[in-house]
Design a protein around this motif. Structure first.
Motif, PDB file in Angstrom:
ATOM      1  N   VAL A  33       4.529  -9.521 -81.485  1.00  0.00           N
ATOM      2  CA  VAL A  33       4.962 -10.082 -82.762  1.00  0.00           C
ATOM      3  C   VAL A  33       5.800 -11.346 -82.584  1.00  0.00           C
ATOM      4  CG1 VAL A  33       4.862  -7.874 -83.956  1.00  0.00           C
ATOM      5  CG2 VAL A  33       7.009  -8.590 -82.883  1.00  0.00           C
ATOM      6  N   GLU A  47       4.496  -9.314 -91.498  1.00  0.00           N
ATOM      7  CA  GLU A  47       3.283  -8.847 -90.820  1.00  0.00           C
ATOM      8  C   GLU A  47       3.542  -7.627 -89.941  1.00  0.00           C
ATOM      9  OE1 GLU A  47       0.869 -11.769 -88.899  1.00  0.00           O
ATOM     10  OE2 GLU A  47       0.923 -13.106 -90.624  1.00  0.00           O
ATOM     11  N   TRP A  48       4.782  -7.370 -89.563  1.00  0.00           N
ATOM     12  CA  TRP A  48       5.064  -6.231 -88.688  1.00  0.00           C
ATOM     13  C   TRP A  48       6.174  -5.313 -89.197  1.00  0.00           C
ATOM     14  CZ3 TRP A  48      10.037  -6.425 -86.846  1.00  0.00           C
ATOM     15  CH2 TRP A  48      10.638  -7.680 -86.762  1.00  0.00           C
ATOM     16  N   LEU A  53       2.554  -4.000 -80.461  1.00  0.00           N
ATOM     17  CA  LEU A  53       1.983  -5.168 -81.119  1.00  0.00           C
ATOM     18  C   LEU A  53       2.823  -6.384 -80.750  1.00  0.00           C
ATOM     19  CD1 LEU A  53       0.020  -6.403 -83.243  1.00  0.00           C
ATOM     20  CD2 LEU A  53       1.736  -5.830 -84.966  1.00  0.00           C
ATOM     21  N   ILE A  78       5.634  -1.469 -89.515  1.00  0.00           N
ATOM     22  CA  ILE A  78       5.726  -0.613 -88.320  1.00  0.00           C
ATOM     23  C   ILE A  78       7.115   0.002 -88.252  1.00  0.00           C
ATOM     24  CG2 ILE A  78       5.729  -0.594 -85.789  1.00  0.00           C
ATOM     25  CD1 ILE A  78       3.640  -2.853 -85.917  1.00  0.00           C
TER      26      ILE A  78
END
Length: 161
Positions: free
Chosen positions: A118, A125-126, A116, A129
């Motif tokens: 980033v 938002e990440w 993703l 993960i």
């Protein structure tokens, strides 16, 4: 003056002293260092963490991140701290200041990770993960190191927090 004379006298006596004996090395008496771990999972600290906390879900990679306040790097998320002896430190490639560009889970099946992008994205938002995964699994990062004008990839093992 008296202290200076004592110091000069001490220096003169040191200069007149015979040299120390040569150090003799006996290779047969020197223990070989153990080979370094091949993967993060092989490291003894990771093995202990995995063995001592079965079933727990809170994991860490030994890195913390922050958002740059520098106007020239607005919104960049960078490595703010590396926990000594933690998974991120054991890799030896990550430095404080490295900028996060991409993140993804490394599948256990050997297939390529789904990365993703980033870069300049809010950490919230990440972060999932990185945080969601079992101990022993890996998260892949692609970092930028502006000081060396390079990008590089590392896989960091998750361990129990």
């Amino acid at each position: 003056p008296a202290a200076r004379a004592a110091y000069v006298g001490q220096a003169a006596s040191l200069a007149a002293a015979p040299p120390p004996p040569a150090v003799q090395i006996h290779p047969e008496k020197v223990a070989a260092a153990p080979p370094p771990p091949h993967t993060p999972q092989d490291h003894p600290a990771v093995q202990r963490a995995l063995a001592n906390h079965p079933g727990e879900q809170a994991v860490t990679i030994g890195l913390s991140f922050a958002v740059s306040k520098d106007p020239a790097a607005e919104g960049e998320v960078f490595v703010d701290h590396i926990v000594p002896g933690g998974p991120g430190d054991l890799i030896g490639a990550i430095k404080v200041g490295d900028v996060v560009c991409e993140v993804g889970n490394v599948p256990e099946t050997g297939s390529p990770p789904n990365m993703l992008e980033v870069y300049q994205q809010p950490i919230l938002e990440w972060a999932s993960i990185v945080k969601k995964g079992k101990a022993g699994s890996e998260v892949r990062f692609i970092f930028a190191r502006h000081s060396e004008a390079k990008r590089f990839m590392v896989d960091v093992v998750r361990v129990l927090a």
